[in-house]
Enzyme design. Structure first.
Site, short mmCIF file in Angstrom:
data_model
loop_
_atom_site.label_atom_id
_atom_site.label_comp_id
_atom_site.label_asym_id
_atom_site.label_seq_id
_atom_site.Cartn_x
_atom_site.Cartn_y
_atom_site.Cartn_z
N CYS A 42 0.84 -1.20 0.00
CA CYS A 42 0.00 0.00 0.00
C CYS A 42 0.88 1.26 0.00
O CYS A 42 1.97 1.27 0.55
CB CYS A 42 -0.92 0.01 1.22
SG CYS A 42 -2.08 1.40 1.21
N ASP A 44 0.36 3.82 1.61
CA ASP A 44 0.28 4.45 2.94
C ASP A 44 1.67 4.80 3.47
O ASP A 44 2.57 3.96 3.49
CB ASP A 44 -0.42 3.46 3.91
CG ASP A 44 -0.83 4.14 5.19
OD1 ASP A 44 0.04 4.73 5.88
OD2 ASP A 44 -2.03 4.09 5.54
N ARG A 46 2.80 5.12 6.26
CA ARG A 46 3.24 4.46 7.50
C ARG A 46 3.79 3.06 7.26
O ARG A 46 4.16 2.36 8.21
CB ARG A 46 2.07 4.39 8.50
CG ARG A 46 1.56 5.77 8.90
CD ARG A 46 0.19 5.66 9.55
NE ARG A 46 -0.81 5.10 8.64
CZ ARG A 46 -2.08 4.86 8.99
NH1 ARG A 46 -2.47 5.10 10.22
NH2 ARG A 46 -2.93 4.36 8.10
N HIS A 98 -2.20 -3.92 4.97
CA HIS A 98 -2.03 -3.50 6.38
C HIS A 98 -3.39 -3.23 7.00
O HIS A 98 -4.29 -2.70 6.33
CB HIS A 98 -1.12 -2.27 6.48
CG HIS A 98 -1.69 -1.02 5.88
ND1 HIS A 98 -2.20 -0.01 6.64
CD2 HIS A 98 -1.85 -0.65 4.59
CE1 HIS A 98 -2.64 0.95 5.84
NE2 HIS A 98 -2.46 0.59 4.60
N CYS A 101 -6.22 0.00 6.76
CA CYS A 101 -5.97 0.55 5.42
C CYS A 101 -7.11 1.49 5.01
O CYS A 101 -8.27 1.09 4.97
CB CYS A 101 -5.82 -0.57 4.40
SG CYS A 101 -5.43 0.02 2.74
#
Ligand code: CO
Length: 211
Positions: A42, A44, A46, A98, A101
């Site tokens: 992803c 993302d 993080r 994750h 998400c």
């Protein structure tokens, strides 16, 4: 602007830290790459692939997009898979989702997200395929977590369906495909140990190509 300029300071420090341990570091880095892993994860912020895997530059080929999707008509992800499997000869392809998400959560809501709608519909399709299992989970958060896992599973199946993966696997027994989930709460990676043999049983004939 301060934060922006800081990046270049960080970069210089990073270069120094590499050269202290190995004066030839960038000589070797520029010579070429032969990573063992392709990571599809992803976008993302993080979930930084190299960092959570403890791998250095050159050790993992990375593709990231919203909700780690392997859309069948996405030239981008399929170019990455083709190059990694056929030319870099990676041994392992990992699809990593994750928990928490945003993409998966958005797909579970009915909000109109404009251009993101067709992208997120891919996740809604995953929901439809596994509707019975998901609707049996009463807790909404637990249901979202399971959808994250099932989304990883479906994207792995899409990787396995590609001609390039089928051909090389038949010849060399590689690449092996793995589904992972990253947990933001404790930083741990979980191998879902997806039973591909079992999942592909019965549908193998549909996707099988003459190679
Ligand atoms: Co995400």
């Amino acid at each position: 602007m301060e934060r922006y300029r800081q990046i270049f300071e960080n970069n210089k420090k990073w270069v120094e830290s590499k050269l202290i341990h190995d004066p030839d570091y960038f000589l070797r880095l520029s010579a070429g790459q032969s990573p063992d892993f392709l990571y599809i994860g992803c976008a993302d912020s993080r979930v930084p692939a190299n960092e959570i895997m403890g791998l250095e530059p050159g050790e993992v080929f990375v593709h990231r997009n919203v909700a780690n999707l392997v859309v069948n008509t996405d030239l981008n992800v399929h170019s990455v898979i083709e190059y990694a499997v056929e030319h870099l000869k990676v041994k392992h392809v990992i699809v990593c989702g994750h928990y928490g998400c945003g993409g998966v959560n958005a797909a579970m809501s009915s909000r109109d997200l404009g251009l993101l709608n067709p992208w997120l519909r891919e996740i809604r399709d995953v929901f439809r395929i596994h509707r019975n299992e998901l609707m049996a989970i009463e807790d909404e958060q637990e249901r979202a977590k399971r959808l994250v896992e099932l989304n990883v599973q479906e994207q792995c199946v899409r990787v396995i369906k590609t001609a390039v993966v089928q051909k090389r696997y038949l010849k060399e027994g590689y690449p092996k495909v793995h589904g992972w989930v990253f947990d933001l709460h404790d930083g741990l990676l979980k191998d879902l140990h997806i039973p591909f043999e079992q999942i592909l049983e019965g549908i193998r004939e549909i996707y099988r190509l003459e190679v």
